[in-house]
Design a protein around this motif. Sequence first.
Motif, PDB file in Angstrom:
ATOM      1  N   SER A 239      73.772  -4.392   4.109  1.00 45.09           N
ATOM      2  CA  SER A 239      72.618  -4.794   4.916  1.00 45.09           C
ATOM      3  C   SER A 239      71.344  -4.961   4.092  1.00 45.09           C
ATOM      4  O   SER A 239      70.312  -5.345   4.635  1.00 45.09           O
ATOM      5  CB  SER A 239      72.380  -3.769   6.032  1.00 45.09           C
ATOM      6  OG  SER A 239      73.486  -3.705   6.908  1.00 45.09           O
TER       7      SER A 239
ATOM      8  N   ASN B  11      66.852  -3.076  13.098  1.00 49.48           N
ATOM      9  CA  ASN B  11      68.059  -3.257  12.308  1.00 49.48           C
ATOM     10  C   ASN B  11      67.686  -3.855  10.956  1.00 49.48           C
ATOM     11  O   ASN B  11      66.847  -4.763  10.877  1.00 49.48           O
ATOM     12  CB  ASN B  11      69.013  -4.185  13.060  1.00 49.48           C
ATOM     13  CG  ASN B  11      70.224  -4.582  12.254  1.00 49.48           C
ATOM     14  OD1 ASN B  11      70.179  -5.570  11.521  1.00 49.48           O
ATOM     15  ND2 ASN B  11      71.300  -3.830  12.371  1.00 49.48           N
TER      16      ASN B  11
ATOM     17  N   SER C 247      69.252  -5.801   8.734  1.00 47.77           N
ATOM     18  CA  SER C 247      69.533  -7.232   8.560  1.00 47.77           C
ATOM     19  C   SER C 247      68.531  -8.081   9.328  1.00 47.77           C
ATOM     20  O   SER C 247      68.057  -9.115   8.836  1.00 47.77           O
ATOM     21  CB  SER C 247      70.957  -7.554   9.005  1.00 47.77           C
ATOM     22  OG  SER C 247      71.905  -6.880   8.206  1.00 47.77           O
ATOM     23  N   ASP C 248      68.198  -7.652  10.554  1.00 49.24           N
ATOM     24  CA  ASP C 248      67.199  -8.368  11.352  1.00 49.24           C
ATOM     25  C   ASP C 248      65.834  -8.321  10.672  1.00 49.24           C
ATOM     26  O   ASP C 248      65.066  -9.300  10.717  1.00 49.24           O
ATOM     27  CB  ASP C 248      67.095  -7.760  12.755  1.00 49.24           C
ATOM     28  CG  ASP C 248      68.341  -8.005  13.593  1.00 49.24           C
ATOM     29  OD1 ASP C 248      69.148  -8.879  13.224  1.00 49.24           O
ATOM     30  OD2 ASP C 248      68.504  -7.307  14.618  1.00 49.24           O
TER      31      ASP C 248
ATOM     32  N   THR D 279      71.280   0.597  10.389  1.00 52.42           N
ATOM     33  CA  THR D 279      72.404  -0.336  10.543  1.00 52.42           C
ATOM     34  C   THR D 279      72.763  -0.494  12.014  1.00 52.42           C
ATOM     35  O   THR D 279      73.592  -1.319  12.373  1.00 52.42           O
ATOM     36  CB  THR D 279      73.652   0.161   9.782  1.00 52.42           C
ATOM     37  OG1 THR D 279      74.020   1.467  10.272  1.00 52.42           O
ATOM     38  CG2 THR D 279      73.388   0.231   8.283  1.00 52.42           C
ATOM     39  N   GLU D 280      72.147   0.303  12.857  1.00 48.11           N
ATOM     40  CA  GLU D 280      72.403   0.235  14.297  1.00 48.11           C
ATOM     41  C   GLU D 280      71.843  -1.069  14.857  1.00 48.11           C
ATOM     42  O   GLU D 280      70.854  -1.603  14.364  1.00 48.11           O
ATOM     43  CB  GLU D 280      71.734   1.434  14.979  1.00 48.11           C
ATOM     44  CG  GLU D 280      72.095   1.634  16.435  1.00 48.11           C
ATOM     45  CD  GLU D 280      71.468   2.899  17.005  1.00 48.11           C
ATOM     46  OE1 GLU D 280      71.446   3.031  18.243  1.00 48.11           O
ATOM     47  OE2 GLU D 280      70.991   3.744  16.217  1.00 48.11           O
ATOM     48  N   SER D 281      72.473  -1.576  15.929  1.00 47.38           N
ATOM     49  CA  SER D 281      72.000  -2.792  16.586  1.00 47.38           C
ATOM     50  C   SER D 281      71.832  -2.530  18.073  1.00 47.38           C
ATOM     51  O   SER D 281      72.411  -1.603  18.634  1.00 47.38           O
ATOM     52  CB  SER D 281      72.998  -3.945  16.381  1.00 47.38           C
ATOM     53  OG  SER D 281      73.157  -4.241  15.012  1.00 47.38           O
TER      54      SER D 281
END
Length: 263
Positions: free
Chosen positions: A28, A249, A251-252, A236-238
């Motif tokens: 990520s 998050n 990546s977001d 890492t939670e979405s």
Amino acid sequence: MEKPMVCITLRGRTVEELVKDASKAKISGADIVEVRIDRLWTSEEKIRSPKKSEDSENEEFEIKINHIAFEEFDYEEAIEDISSSIAEPLMFTCRPQSQGGHFPGSEVERIEVLRKAISTKPNWIDLEIDLPEESREDLVKMTEKETKVIASFHSTEGTPSQSEITQDMLDAVGMGEVVKACYNITDRKEALRIFSAALDLASNDSNFALMGTGPGGDWTRIHAPILGQHIVYATTESGWHLSQQGRINASDLITAWEVLEYC
């Protein structure tokens, strides 16, 4: 514009879960992974909710956090296992209950846990600014400059004025390589105070990480590059619930920076 470091707070309440999430964190885009040692004394239990959403046929569950006594868990072995199993740059944190953490023991016991964590030579250690002065000095001395210090403060009592937030941060300069503060937010007006304080601090040469928990708490994370934030905390939670908690998050977060042309 300098890109802040991304610190992903690992999910999980066991060594195995933390190590597994560390691999996801690397993918990520984590520059640092944070292990919340205090969560090792907890477990999650799903409890069927007595209410069911009218627009959903699925049963709803509530998460109950269970705690065990300090002496019932071998933290020394766990810290050694975590340190040897995670290859990514590592930060150890052991948050007291007074600042929203889960550590079940006394302050003397928590300091011993921090001593053990420092002895494994992590890249970073989180030390609250309100630790007893003598204990804090001893812990900082233990790092021998091999481990960088996060000087942190977590308020569960609400968000003060913009000027008070700015002064809180400036007062802690010199207590660590980075000064971190997190305030509990009840509405977006309070979130704006935190954002404005971060903007005030943007021209300061010291390193800061300022954020909130609650609606709008993620504003300083999303706009961290223009606010000069040194470290941004992510997960890492979405899920939609993250924004209501002021979290984001990883990546977001990185995608948002790219879209906004921050990096």
